[in-house]
Design a protein around this motif. Sequence first.
Motif, PDB file in Angstrom:
ATOM      1  N   ALA A 165      37.124  34.770  35.742  1.00 23.19           N
ATOM      2  CA  ALA A 165      37.108  35.728  34.634  1.00 23.19           C
ATOM      3  C   ALA A 165      37.867  36.977  35.077  1.00 23.19           C
ATOM      4  CB  ALA A 165      35.682  36.084  34.236  1.00 23.19           C
ATOM      5  N   LEU A 166      38.713  37.503  34.206  1.00 18.98           N
ATOM      6  CA  LEU A 166      39.549  38.661  34.524  1.00 18.98           C
ATOM      7  C   LEU A 166      39.260  39.828  33.589  1.00 18.98           C
ATOM      8  CD1 LEU A 166      43.007  36.872  34.879  1.00 18.98           C
ATOM      9  CD2 LEU A 166      41.480  37.533  36.732  1.00 18.98           C
ATOM     10  N   GLY A 167      39.183  41.016  34.174  1.00 19.75           N
ATOM     11  CA  GLY A 167      39.065  42.241  33.391  1.00 19.75           C
ATOM     12  C   GLY A 167      39.711  43.368  34.163  1.00 19.75           C
ATOM     13  N   GLY A 168      40.992  43.620  33.941  1.00 20.04           N
ATOM     14  CA  GLY A 168      41.707  44.644  34.690  1.00 20.04           C
ATOM     15  C   GLY A 168      41.129  46.027  34.453  1.00 20.04           C
ATOM     16  N   GLY A 169      41.287  46.915  35.441  1.00 21.68           N
ATOM     17  CA  GLY A 169      40.813  48.278  35.304  1.00 21.68           C
ATOM     18  C   GLY A 169      39.310  48.386  35.460  1.00 21.68           C
ATOM     19  N   ALA A 170      38.691  49.156  34.582  1.00 21.31           N
ATOM     20  CA  ALA A 170      37.249  49.404  34.651  1.00 21.31           C
ATOM     21  C   ALA A 170      36.538  48.526  33.631  1.00 21.31           C
ATOM     22  CB  ALA A 170      36.956  50.884  34.386  1.00 21.31           C
ATOM     23  N   CYS A 171      36.104  47.348  34.051  1.00 19.40           N
ATOM     24  CA  CYS A 171      35.473  46.390  33.137  1.00 19.40           C
ATOM     25  C   CYS A 171      34.125  45.900  33.646  1.00 19.40           C
ATOM     26  CB  CYS A 171      36.389  45.185  32.912  1.00 19.40           C
ATOM     27  SG  CYS A 171      37.637  45.425  31.643  1.00 19.40           S
ATOM     28  N   GLU A 172      33.448  46.692  34.459  1.00 16.07           N
ATOM     29  CA  GLU A 172      32.197  46.203  35.025  1.00 16.07           C
ATOM     30  C   GLU A 172      31.132  45.934  33.971  1.00 16.07           C
ATOM     31  OE1 GLU A 172      29.586  50.121  36.291  1.00 16.07           O
ATOM     32  OE2 GLU A 172      30.581  48.978  37.857  1.00 16.07           O
ATOM     33  N   GLU A 173      31.275  46.553  32.792  1.00 17.29           N
ATOM     34  CA  GLU A 173      30.302  46.298  31.721  1.00 17.29           C
ATOM     35  C   GLU A 173      30.408  44.880  31.177  1.00 17.29           C
ATOM     36  OE1 GLU A 173      34.038  47.729  29.708  1.00 17.29           O
ATOM     37  OE2 GLU A 173      32.860  48.316  31.484  1.00 17.29           O
ATOM     38  N   GLU A 174      31.466  44.172  31.547  1.00 13.56           N
ATOM     39  CA  GLU A 174      31.654  42.799  31.095  1.00 13.56           C
ATOM     40  C   GLU A 174      31.106  41.779  32.104  1.00 13.56           C
ATOM     41  OE1 GLU A 174      32.875  42.326  28.187  1.00 13.56           O
ATOM     42  OE2 GLU A 174      34.439  43.768  27.702  1.00 13.56           O
ATOM     43  N   THR A 175      30.416  42.254  33.145  1.00 13.02           N
ATOM     44  CA  THR A 175      29.979  41.365  34.218  1.00 13.02           C
ATOM     45  C   THR A 175      29.063  40.252  33.723  1.00 13.02           C
ATOM     46  OG1 THR A 175      30.145  43.184  35.813  1.00 13.02           O
ATOM     47  CG2 THR A 175      28.881  41.262  36.485  1.00 13.02           C
ATOM     48  N   GLU A 176      28.118  40.566  32.859  1.00 11.92           N
ATOM     49  CA  GLU A 176      27.174  39.548  32.394  1.00 11.92           C
ATOM     50  C   GLU A 176      27.893  38.434  31.632  1.00 11.92           C
ATOM     51  OE1 GLU A 176      24.097  39.531  33.430  1.00 11.92           O
ATOM     52  OE2 GLU A 176      24.570  41.389  34.502  1.00 11.92           O
TER      53      GLU A 176
END
Length: 249
Positions: free
Chosen positions: A167-178
């Motif tokens: 799973a990829l989320g460039g930049g600040a995407c820690e809210e997408e961890t779940e």
Amino acid sequence: MTTVKNIYDYINSIAPFESQEEWDNSGHLIGDFRKEVKKCVLALDGTKEVCRFSRDIGADLLLTHHPIIFGGIDCVKSDSAVYILANSGIAQISAHTNFDISDGGINDNLAEILELKETRKIEGSFIRIGELDMEMSIDDFAEYVSDKLGCSGIRFTNTDKLIKTVALGGGACEEETEIAIKNADCFLTGDMKYHKMLDASEEGFAVISAGHFETENKAFLMLKDKLEKLFTDVEFIIAPYDNPIQTID
């Protein structure tokens, strides 16, 4: 003749500005929509260094990922980035969260850089999912990411699980961890806080925090090729700008 508005309209066609997050400030931020563009500089950030470079080479437009104006401005002093551009007659456009989420945007480009296959998006999120050619250990995958993105000081959780789906989320995407945990073997993002990584580690989930600049810079600058094919009368120049946040290998 290519104008600022022509380039704005093209970006709007592939990454609609109306799709940006409510807190974002993407769009045409400085200068004249009608201005002719012969030279356009591209950079992840509109720093003073980048703005001075744009001025010194006689650029007409600066195109960045991160908005040069974010939140209210109390003053515009002569050594500020905004002043440098405005005083030099340089227009400025930022394509931030609208380009993050768009097809062919940051996260699709990040998947391409990492050579992931069968890339797909998860509706309602910034996340892209893709497949590695073969399973890897977390150590091997972290080294692979470091090589592809030019990362130093990369952080990752320790796990014995093998990684195939990413799973990829460039930049600040820690809210997408779940969301990432439910759909992949590993989540690669730019910035993730210690406690968020600790929680993932406790669950035995692989997370890589590879750096905000590193996960977005190359992916944003891939826009240059598309612009060059469409606006053949414009010289598109990548600013000689490296990550100002240094780490030790």
